[in-house]
Design an enzyme around this catalytic site. Structure first.
Site, short mmCIF file in Angstrom:
data_model
loop_
_atom_site.label_atom_id
_atom_site.label_comp_id
_atom_site.label_asym_id
_atom_site.label_seq_id
_atom_site.Cartn_x
_atom_site.Cartn_y
_atom_site.Cartn_z
CG HIS A 37 -1.84 -1.11 1.39
ND1 HIS A 37 -1.76 -2.03 2.40
CD2 HIS A 37 -2.89 -1.49 0.62
CE1 HIS A 37 -2.72 -2.92 2.28
NE2 HIS A 37 -3.43 -2.63 1.20
N GLY A 149 -3.58 -1.14 -7.35
CA GLY A 149 -2.52 -2.13 -7.51
C GLY A 149 -2.84 -3.23 -8.51
P1 AMP Z 1 -6.68 -3.36 -0.07
O1 AMP Z 1 -6.75 -2.38 1.04
O2 AMP Z 1 -5.84 -4.55 0.28
O3 AMP Z 1 -7.98 -3.67 -0.68
O4 AMP Z 1 -5.82 -2.67 -1.23
C1 AMP Z 1 -5.78 -1.32 -1.49
C2 AMP Z 1 -4.94 -1.10 -2.72
O5 AMP Z 1 -3.62 -1.62 -2.51
C3 AMP Z 1 -5.49 -1.85 -3.94
O6 AMP Z 1 -5.36 -1.02 -5.09
C4 AMP Z 1 -4.58 -3.05 -4.03
O7 AMP Z 1 -4.46 -3.58 -5.34
C5 AMP Z 1 -3.26 -2.49 -3.56
N1 AMP Z 1 -2.38 -3.55 -3.03
C6 AMP Z 1 -2.73 -4.58 -2.23
N2 AMP Z 1 -1.68 -5.39 -2.03
C7 AMP Z 1 -0.63 -4.87 -2.73
C8 AMP Z 1 0.73 -5.26 -2.94
N3 AMP Z 1 1.23 -6.35 -2.39
N4 AMP Z 1 1.52 -4.47 -3.72
C9 AMP Z 1 1.01 -3.33 -4.28
N5 AMP Z 1 -0.26 -2.93 -4.14
C10 AMP Z 1 -1.08 -3.68 -3.38
#
Ligand code: AMP
Length: 283
Positions: A37, A149
């Protein structure tokens, strides 16, 4: 770094910034933040004057109440990480602020089968809730850039489709997937893995790499998919799907010569933790 809990208060700050010709990049999250993130905050800072991050565990995208209850919540730690990453504004609204009087407005879209396959198939309703909250957050923040992401590739594809279909004035930027040293994609869910499953889960990335390396050796890609499922399941995980899909349509590709860009997408259970990952295997 400033934090806001109400729509009104963050909008007041954002309109001041816009009045001063500052550009805004927005990173929506559900919290329990990790370096993946934070790398998106870095991208936001690179593209715009102001990085805005939202932390909101969106109930409408959970098709399973237990999953929602178990979703990790680590707000103090999240705020410390964001401050360290020089994030400018953080929005941490309550559910009532996002869905006042339970109001939920679903964007009218023609998503073809983009929301039916893979995550859409195994998590019914998930993408309706995700699109609803992303649209609501975009209406509130009205950024120049929306940063998401590659880790959630199908989510990215659907949000791009929504932005195109509704002619929304936001430029999307995709961030690479950050991984642990052994290749496991960083995820808020990883902290719920048992020590044994944490070790075995690296097989997911190994299978994706095998898929990338072997794509030209298989005339029938469904056989390659099967082989990858066997690899993952041999470590005690349970693969829900391992699909080789066209990078635009998300439809399965049977022959690697039939598509310019192919993405291998996987979901697998490691005990009671559901992990997803993907890798561009062609293009
Ligand atoms: P989440 O809070 O996990 O739903 O993710 C929020 C944002 O972070 C989304 O756009 C995800 O695709 C991105 N994200 C989650 N995991 C990763 C990672 N390992 N590397 C880069 N971006 C990520």
């Amino acid at each position: 770094m400033k934090t806001y809990v109400t729509v009104k208060s963050i909008q007041r700050e954002l309109s001041l910034l816009r009045h001063n010709s500052k550009t805004i990049a927005f990173v929506p999250t559900m919290g329990a933040l990790h370096e993946g993130h934070i790398s998106l905050i870095g991208l936001a800072k690179k593209h715009a004057d102001t990085a805005v991050c939202s932390i909101f565990v969106n109930p409408s995208q959970f098709n399973n109440t237990e999953d929602l209850q178990k979703y990790p919540r680590t707000l103090d730690l999240d705020l410390a990480l964001l401050k360290n990453a020089s994030c400018d504004l953080v929005f941490t609204p309550a559910v009532e602020e996002i869905y006042p009087s339970g109001l939920m407005i679903k964007p009218e879209l023609n998503l073809a089968h983009l929301d039916k396959v893979m995550e859409g198939h195994f998590r019914p309703g998930h993408f309706d809730g995700m699109l609803m909250v992303v649209k609501r957050l975009l209406d509130i923040v009205n950024p120049d850039f929306l940063i998401m992401g590659q880790k959630d590739f199908q989510q990215y594809s659907l949000v791009s489709m929504m932005i195109r279909q509704l002619s929304l004035p936001y430029q999307m930027i995709i961030g690479d997937t950050l991984r642990e040293a052994d290749g496991l994609a960083m995820s808020s869910r990883n902290r719920r893995l048992t020590p044994e499953f944490r070790i075995q889960s690296k097989i997911i990335y190994q299978a994706l790499l095998f898929c990338q390396q072997s794509i030209n050796s298989f005339s029938d890609l469904s056989q390659l998919g099967e082989k990858c499922i066997q690899l993952i399941d041999s470590k005690g995980l349970r693969t829900e799907y391992f699909n080789l899909v066209d990078g635009d349509s998300l439809l399965e590709v049977s022959d690697s010569t039939l598509s310019q860009k192919i993405v291998a997408c996987v979901a697998a259970w490691a005990g009671d933790v559901r992990l997803i990952d993907n890798l561009i295997v062609k293009g």
